[in-house]
Scaffold this active site. Structure first.
Site, short mmCIF file in Angstrom:
data_model
loop_
_atom_site.label_atom_id
_atom_site.label_comp_id
_atom_site.label_asym_id
_atom_site.label_seq_id
_atom_site.Cartn_x
_atom_site.Cartn_y
_atom_site.Cartn_z
N CYS A 183 0.88 -1.18 0.00
CA CYS A 183 0.00 0.00 0.00
C CYS A 183 0.91 1.22 0.00
O CYS A 183 1.13 1.85 1.03
CB CYS A 183 -0.91 0.00 1.22
N ALA A 184 1.46 1.55 -1.15
CA ALA A 184 2.67 2.38 -1.19
C ALA A 184 2.42 3.89 -1.24
O ALA A 184 3.27 4.66 -0.79
CB ALA A 184 3.51 1.97 -2.40
N ALA A 185 1.31 4.36 -1.83
CA ALA A 185 1.12 5.80 -1.99
C ALA A 185 1.01 6.47 -0.62
O ALA A 185 0.49 5.86 0.31
CB ALA A 185 -0.13 6.07 -2.82
N PRO A 186 1.52 7.70 -0.49
CA PRO A 186 2.09 8.56 -1.52
C PRO A 186 3.55 8.30 -1.84
O PRO A 186 4.07 8.89 -2.78
CB PRO A 186 1.91 9.96 -0.93
N GLY A 187 4.28 7.47 -1.09
CA GLY A 187 5.57 7.02 -1.59
C GLY A 187 6.82 7.38 -0.82
O GLY A 187 7.91 7.11 -1.30
N ASP A 203 -5.78 -3.96 -5.84
CA ASP A 203 -6.25 -4.07 -4.47
C ASP A 203 -5.26 -4.98 -3.74
O ASP A 203 -5.08 -6.14 -4.10
CB ASP A 203 -7.66 -4.70 -4.48
N ASP A 248 2.15 -1.55 4.97
CA ASP A 248 1.76 -0.34 5.69
C ASP A 248 0.29 -0.07 5.35
O ASP A 248 -0.02 0.65 4.40
CB ASP A 248 2.66 0.82 5.26
N CYS A 277 -0.44 3.91 11.37
CA CYS A 277 -0.28 5.14 12.14
C CYS A 277 -1.47 5.28 13.09
O CYS A 277 -1.94 6.37 13.35
CB CYS A 277 -0.13 6.36 11.24
#
Length: 767
Positions: free
Chosen positions: A174-178, A232, A258, A311
């Site tokens: 789940c990489a964005a925003p990077g 997804d 993440d 988070c």
């Protein structure tokens, strides 16, 4: 995808965008930082040490300090650090705001090599204070150049715990925003002398639009080892690679998981969470988080590491997910202790008991207390395991929870999982196919962790209605199984026809959203476009030309890109299986006027450090003074270069060139790292093709004061530009030969990514 995915997209930005976002927003309108339900919930959970709850709440109400990270893999990192310490940090110490002196920024004690720094200033102060304007411009410019990332401190933790090495195959689910993706890329390239590390990063996100934000972040690092895909994460497709003439399943050595979360650890930055926080957020997300984590460990190589992080401080999203994952794994996974990898970081151990509360204030301590009408919202996996022995064997205390008041950070949770054996559901279900396509279904042979055939993908006889994975909302496939890819559904289509074997339900068709991407077309061994390039730049025989790709099947090739051979393998074997948004680094751009000099393609600055080891001609060695001239004047005469550089340039025919600076250890006042710039040798002039922010970066390294006025023009360049304009008339004779390159270079210079704008942003190519 469907309804739950829309829910995910609605919830996801709350925690993730605001934690990682590289922007320095001006803040929110005044929001009352009070939420009685939040306070009551966390007091009852007992996550904060006794006597510290008031400190915890006070810290949550304070604005989050700004933190910056210097990109660690570039040889320029030491020069940037020197510039920060000797210039900007010293100036900051002299600044007073509202009668108070600004404290000097401090390095994060737990981040290696002083590459991350913490200030006591909020992002708002840095952005709004005229006294800090130079520092802010420095941050913006260096961020655009990829030399600095402005990233929250706790967000830097997961990549460090992955212990990345250059040969690792890495998945960021789940990489964005990077921001963390950028860290992973940096770690792969820790040795700058290796242009193509054996490892790679595949960065995924479910949201098509956020994928382009991810591309923007990753592109700053100019790596041939990054691929951005759009799926997804809870049913991300299994990929195949060719190994020794056979098709193998791609298992990852490292996975960053993440997950989307409620984001209550970001309240210091994302003030909106104060009024929106409710316990139902975590209840809605728990099932999705567990499904993503399950999918992650399925794709992890035996011996590999997966870091799960949120988070959120909520145990329902944190320990509950880890406990359910460990219970499902039946010993195949174990928690690792990451504390030794982050000396100096203060953290709280994971908890072994917690309660669940509904938004109307009803508490439950055990699944047996939950009324039937709540069973769709509350799941058994949200509670701690009942068996004390099983709970103790999980060692949940190895999870790490970072509380804001301990080191003036955001709130965060992280757990490191190591895979010791294949996942148990692989062993339970009968194998429905002998192999994957024509090859073995074992792990790739070059994986550092040796694989066993038992870890091969197998499909369940029936879709298990397992309450431990989101209440039967999604099938738990065998490791490597997937719902979507039509290219991999061969076994399912044929399975029901086999005697005595009940196949799983027909798979859903993969739905692709967003823009239709341009194709990735690799050059062939005898592609006519490559011969003139090879001859003009005298490329060494070991140049991997099969790794060069373009984005069109038809018409003229405008730009050429490069990927590592491992990513080429992934692309060629999975075109029907995944949706690729972006990969590769741009190395050449078409310049038709250059054809008369022998080559229709000029070098691109983005890919110069990738190409540099292979180029054996068209190079001019330049001095510090030469670079100053080239970066501050648009079209300096060849005679403006120093004698040695001038002599080299005169011997060279017109066209694209490499301007190379080699450090002199006898002169420590000069930059002590090599510099490679793309340029153009004209009839009587010479120029550098370097985007604006990179010009500023190199000039700062050379000690030239660069300050942009309100229109964004570099003061140093503007003054020097007057001199260049006086000589413009003398350059008219070279216009026809240089025209195309000059114009395209000007776009690169002023916009940084002219290609992406020209294409409407749809291509996502590494421009």
């Amino acid at each position: 995808m469907g309804k739950r995915s829309r829910q995910r997209q609605k919830n996801q930005p709350t925690g993730r965008d605001n934690r990682d976002n590289a922007g320095w927003g001006a803040g929110y309108a005044d929001i009352v930082k009070e939420n009685k339900l939040f306070e009551h919930y966390y007091q009852e959970q007992g996550l904060v040490p006794e006597g510290e709850f008031e400190q915890f709440m006070e810290a949550m109400r304070e604005p989050l300090p700004a933190t910056i990270r210097i990109t660690g893999y570039k040889s320029h990192a030491k020069e940037i650090l020197h510039c920060l310490k000797e210039k900007y940090f010293k100036e900051i110490q002299e600044v007073e705001i509202d009668g108070q002196k600004i404290e000097a920024p401090q390095p994060l004690s737990w981040y290696p090599d002083e590459q991350a720094w913490h200030t006591n200033m909020s992002r708002k102060i840095i952005r709004k204070s005229p006294l800090l304007e130079k520092f802010h411009q420095f941050l913006v410019s260096e961020t655009e150049s990829g030399n600095i990332s402005r990233q929250e401190a706790v967000s830097m933790i997961p990549p460090l715990l992955l212990k990345i090495e250059s040969h690792h195959k890495i998945l960021d689910m789940c990489a964005a925003p990077g921001s963390k993706t950028a860290q992973l890329i940096e770690m792969l390239h820790s040795d700058m002398d290796v242009p193509f590390p054996e490892g790679f990063v595949i960065a995924n996100d479910v949201d098509n639009k956020r994928c382009y934000l991810l591309v923007h972040q990753a592109k700053r690092l100019n790596s041939p080892c990054i691929m951005v895909i759009n799926h997804d994460a809870s049913c991300i497709p299994t990929l195949q690679v060719e190994s020794g003439g056979k098709r193998d399943i791609l298992f990852y050595d490292r996975i960053l998981c993440d997950v989307p979360c409620s984001g209550d650890g970001t309240m210091r930055k994302n003030i909106d969470v104060w009024k929106k926080w409710t316990t139902s957020n975590s209840l809605h997300l728990h099932g999705l988080q567990l499904r993503i984590a399950v999918r992650g460990v399925e794709q992890l190589a035996v011996g590999g590491r997966m870091v799960y992080s949120t988070c959120s401080l909520n145990p329902i999203e944190d320990e509950a997910v880890i406990a359910a994952l460990l219970e499902k794994s039946e010993g195949a996974l174990e928690l690792a202790d990451g504390s030794a990898d982050l000396p100096g970081l203060k953290w709280m151990p994971g908890v072994t008991s917690w309660k669940l509360m509904t938004k109307d204030g009803q508490w439950y301590s055990d699944w047996s207390e939950v009324p039937t009408n709540r069973h769709t919202q509350i799941r058994p996996t949200m509670f701690p395991p009942k068996d004390p022995q099983k709970l103790a064997s999980m060692h949940l205390e190895k999870c790490m929870r970072i509380l804001p008041h301990h080191q003036n950070t955001g709130g965060f949770f992280v757990a490191v999982l190591v895979k010791k054996a294949p996942m148990p559901w692989n062993k339970r279900y009968p194998k429905l196919r002998r192999d994957v396509s024509s090859g073995s279904a074992a792990q790739t042979g070059d994986s550092p962790a040796a694989a066993t055939p038992a870890d091969a993908p197998r499909l369940p006889e029936t879709a298990p209605e397992d309450p431990e994975v989101g209440g039967g909302e999604a099938k738990v496939e065998g490791e490597g199984g997937e719902e979507a890819p039509k290219g991999a559904s061969q076994a399912r289509e044929t399975a029901p026809k086999q005697d005595g074997v009940c196949g799983p339900p027909p798979s859903k068709k993969m739905r692709l959203f967003g823009f239709k991407e341009d194709p990735f077309v690799f050059l062939t061994e005898d592609d006519p476009v490559f011969l003139p390039i090879q001859n003009f730049y005298d490329l060494s025989p070991d140049f991997p030309k099969l790794n060069v790709l373009t984005r069109t099947h038809e018409g003229k090739k405008r730009h050429l890109y490069m990927v590592s051979k491992e990513l080429r393998n992934v692309l060629l074997n999975n075109s029907e299986r995944m949706k690729v948004i972006n990969t590769g680094v741009k190395v050449w751009s078409r310049n038709s006027d250059g054809e008369e000099f022998g080559c229709a393609f000029r070098l691109a600055q983005e890919g110069i450090y990738t190409l540099n080891p292979y180029i054996r001609s068209r190079m001019i060695t330049v001095s510090v003074e030469d670079i100053k001239v080239l970066l501050t004047q648009e079209n300096p005469f060849l005679s403006k270069l120093e004698e040695d550089s001038h002599a080299q340039a005169k011997k060279m025919v017109m066209g694209s060139i490499v301007l190379r600076y080699q450090p002199n250890s006898n002169n420590p006042a000069e930059p002590q790292c090599p510099i490679e710039l793309c340029g153009w040798r004209g009839k009587t002039s010479i120029r550098a093709f370097v985007p604006r922010n990179e010009r500023f970066h190199y000039l700062r390294m050379l000690g030239v004061e660069v300050f942009r006025d309100k229109q964004g023009t570099g003061q140093g360049r503007r003054d020097a530009g007057k001199e260049g304009k006086q000589e413009e008339g003398a350059e008219k004779e070279g216009e026809t030969t240089e025209g195309a390159a000059e114009n395209e270079g000007e776009l690169d210079l002023e916009n940084g990514s002219s290609e992406a704008k020209a294409n409407g942003g749809n291509q996502g190519t590494s421009s």
